[in-house]
Design an enzyme around this catalytic site. Structure first.
Site, mmCIF file in Angstrom:
data_model
loop_
_atom_site.group_PDB
_atom_site.id
_atom_site.type_symbol
_atom_site.label_atom_id
_atom_site.label_comp_id
_atom_site.label_asym_id
_atom_site.label_seq_id
_atom_site.Cartn_x
_atom_site.Cartn_y
_atom_site.Cartn_z
ATOM 1 N N SER A 1 0.974 -1.300 -0.097
ATOM 2 C CA SER A 1 0.013 -0.157 0.015
ATOM 3 C C SER A 1 0.841 1.304 0.012
ATOM 4 O O SER A 1 2.156 1.249 0.497
ATOM 5 C CB SER A 1 -0.725 -0.077 1.128
ATOM 6 N N TYR B 1 -2.288 -0.273 10.574
ATOM 7 C CA TYR B 1 -2.684 -0.960 9.067
ATOM 8 C C TYR B 1 -1.236 -0.361 8.235
ATOM 9 O O TYR B 1 -0.377 -1.409 7.722
ATOM 10 C CB TYR B 1 -3.556 -0.406 8.408
HETATM 11 N N1 LIG Z 1 -8.547 -0.409 -1.974
HETATM 12 C C1 LIG Z 1 -7.247 0.241 -1.685
HETATM 13 O O1 LIG Z 1 -7.351 1.523 -1.495
HETATM 14 C C2 LIG Z 1 -6.165 -0.263 -1.326
HETATM 15 C C3 LIG Z 1 -5.079 0.735 -1.400
HETATM 16 C C4 LIG Z 1 -3.849 -0.052 -0.959
HETATM 17 C C5 LIG Z 1 -3.732 -1.202 -0.731
HETATM 18 N N2 LIG Z 1 -4.640 -2.195 -0.716
HETATM 19 C C6 LIG Z 1 -4.507 -3.679 -0.391
HETATM 20 O O2 LIG Z 1 -4.988 -4.417 -1.479
HETATM 21 C C7 LIG Z 1 -5.319 -5.594 -0.989
HETATM 22 C C8 LIG Z 1 -6.741 -5.908 -1.479
HETATM 23 O O3 LIG Z 1 -7.731 -5.034 -1.310
HETATM 24 P P1 LIG Z 1 -8.779 -4.493 -1.916
HETATM 25 O O4 LIG Z 1 -8.733 -3.208 -2.318
HETATM 26 O O5 LIG Z 1 -8.948 -5.368 -3.206
HETATM 27 O O6 LIG Z 1 -10.031 -4.865 -0.936
HETATM 28 P P2 LIG Z 1 -11.202 -6.025 -0.952
HETATM 29 O O7 LIG Z 1 -11.911 -5.772 -1.812
HETATM 30 O O8 LIG Z 1 -11.714 -6.026 0.482
HETATM 31 O O9 LIG Z 1 -10.314 -7.447 -1.212
HETATM 32 C C9 LIG Z 1 -9.532 -8.014 0.024
HETATM 33 C C10 LIG Z 1 -9.430 -9.409 -0.190
HETATM 34 O O10 LIG Z 1 -8.740 -10.011 1.179
HETATM 35 C C11 LIG Z 1 -9.404 -11.116 1.633
HETATM 36 N N3 LIG Z 1 -9.160 -11.586 2.682
HETATM 37 C C12 LIG Z 1 -9.293 -10.926 3.946
HETATM 38 N N4 LIG Z 1 -8.558 -11.708 5.082
HETATM 39 C C13 LIG Z 1 -8.350 -13.021 4.296
HETATM 40 C C14 LIG Z 1 -7.749 -13.948 4.786
HETATM 41 N N5 LIG Z 1 -7.572 -14.171 6.215
HETATM 42 N N6 LIG Z 1 -7.365 -15.044 3.972
HETATM 43 C C15 LIG Z 1 -7.686 -14.865 2.590
HETATM 44 N N7 LIG Z 1 -8.647 -13.890 2.218
HETATM 45 C C16 LIG Z 1 -8.660 -12.642 3.135
HETATM 46 C C17 LIG Z 1 -10.746 -10.666 1.314
HETATM 47 O O11 LIG Z 1 -11.660 -11.808 1.504
HETATM 48 P P3 LIG Z 1 -13.470 -12.092 2.094
HETATM 49 O O12 LIG Z 1 -14.224 -11.619 1.005
HETATM 50 O O13 LIG Z 1 -13.003 -13.306 2.391
HETATM 51 O O14 LIG Z 1 -13.125 -10.987 3.339
HETATM 52 C C18 LIG Z 1 -10.888 -10.163 -0.047
HETATM 53 O O15 LIG Z 1 -11.165 -11.076 -1.000
HETATM 54 C C19 LIG Z 1 -5.252 -5.856 0.543
HETATM 55 O O16 LIG Z 1 -3.689 -6.157 0.753
HETATM 56 C C20 LIG Z 1 -5.102 -4.190 0.790
HETATM 57 O O17 LIG Z 1 -4.585 -4.061 2.015
HETATM 58 C C21 LIG Z 1 -5.900 -1.547 -0.967
#
Ligand SMILES: NC(=O)c1ccc[n+]([C@@H]2O[C@H](COP(=O)([O-])OP(=O)(O)OC[C@H]3O[C@@H](n4cnc5c(N)ncnc54)[C@H](OP(=O)(O)O)[C@@H]3O)[C@@H](O)[C@H]2O)c1
Length: 275
Positions: free
Chosen positions: A133, A146
């Protein structure tokens, strides 16, 4: 034979987009998630195996990897995408909430790497892309726990990139900026109403200020994160890969600041609301 990628957290957001992106470009995909019985789209695609993987459950990791190898023969690339956020001042975070976020964002990611790397070492090739991130590049106030979890993964990635280079394995990070259209905000733990009134007021003020900064920018398309992940798995790129106009701007500011302290002062001016 086609290459195969295993991706964690494919139920939504970057993980699901990355699964589609690799698959559309001819890869086999092991699209893993905690609740595969709920998935209706990826299960319909050829060359996509949807299976259960919870990064905090080592048995599910072993089973998922083995099923992937049985179906496609090998795993060429691993995308550690699963993770979640936490809106809270440090003092608003409980010991349990801190441990939970580290269990997924740090130890869970390590669990998956530990299980996949021996397979890649045996083959003398492979790539691992860790989704971190912008909060792993700057200390993001109001999201300190975080942010620290993503700093941990940035440091791990940088060290492992060097450890594994001689073994033929590339290890990189992709650090997205803010993408409000994934499920990230819905899945973020929220503790801004915890603690004493001073903490609550301070936390809310930081959150409102940050939300205003995000709202002032143009919404970013999460497909660009999936494309960057694919690029990192398939081409020569740096070890650290910020993605999104905001993350790229911050990364440029870090590089152009004479010292890290100059950068911290610039961040203070940008991220701390006027009192
Ligand atoms: N969106 C942003 O602004 C942003 C910015 C920077 C970094 N990120 C990073 O990008 C990554 C993906 O985020 P996203 O934005 O795509 O959010 P998201 O739509 O909430 O996706 C997160 C995914 O992680 C899964 N997850 C959570 N805990 C888990 C576990 N214990 N085992 C396996 N899967 C698990 C969730 O599954 P469930 O459906 O089962 O909960 C979901 O599929 C994350 O690492 C996040 O920190 C996001």
């Amino acid at each position: 034979m086609s290459n195969t990628v295993l991706i964690t957290g494919c139920s939504s957001g970057f993980g699901k987009l990355a699964a589609n992106t690799f698959r559309d470009r001819g890869w086999n995909v092991v699209a893993t998630m905690r609740s595969p019985h709920k998935e209706t789209e990826l299960t319909e695609l050829d060359n996509v195996l949807v299976n259960r993987l919870d990064v905090t459950d080592p048995a599910s990791i072993e089973t998922s990897i083995q099923e992937g190898i049985d179906r496609f023969g090998a795993i060429d690339s691993l995308v550690n995408n699963a993770g979640f956020g936490s809106n809270a001042l440090f003092e608003q975070s409980t010991d349990e909430s801190i441990r939970n976020i580290y269990e997924t964002n740090v130890f869970g990611l390590m669990n998956v790497m530990r299980a996949v790397l021996p397979h890649m070492r045996e083959r003398g090739s492979g790539s691992v892309i860790n989704v971190t991130s912008m909060a792993g590049l700057i200390g993001l106030l109001g999201n300190s726990v975080y942010s620290s979890s993503k700093f941990a993964v940035e440091g791990l990635t940088e060290a492992l990139a060097l450890e594994y280079k001689p073994l033929g394995i590339q290890i990189k990070s992709v650090a997205p900026g803010a993408y409000v259209t994934t499920e990230f905000l819905n899945n973020t733990d929220n503790y801004i109403e915890s603690g004493d009134p001073q903490l609550q007021e301070h936390s809310q003020k930081l959150r409102d200020h940050f939300a205003n900064i995000i709202a002032a920018g143009d919404p970013q398309d999460p497909q660009e994160v999936a494309d960057k992940i694919y690029e990192c798995a398939t081409s020569e790129t740096p070890v650290h890969n910020p993605v999104g106009a905001d993350a790229e701007r911050l990364s440029g500011l870090i590089d152009s600041s004479p010292t890290r302290q100059d950068f911290v002062v610039a961040m203070e001016q940008m991220l701390l609301p006027a009192s």
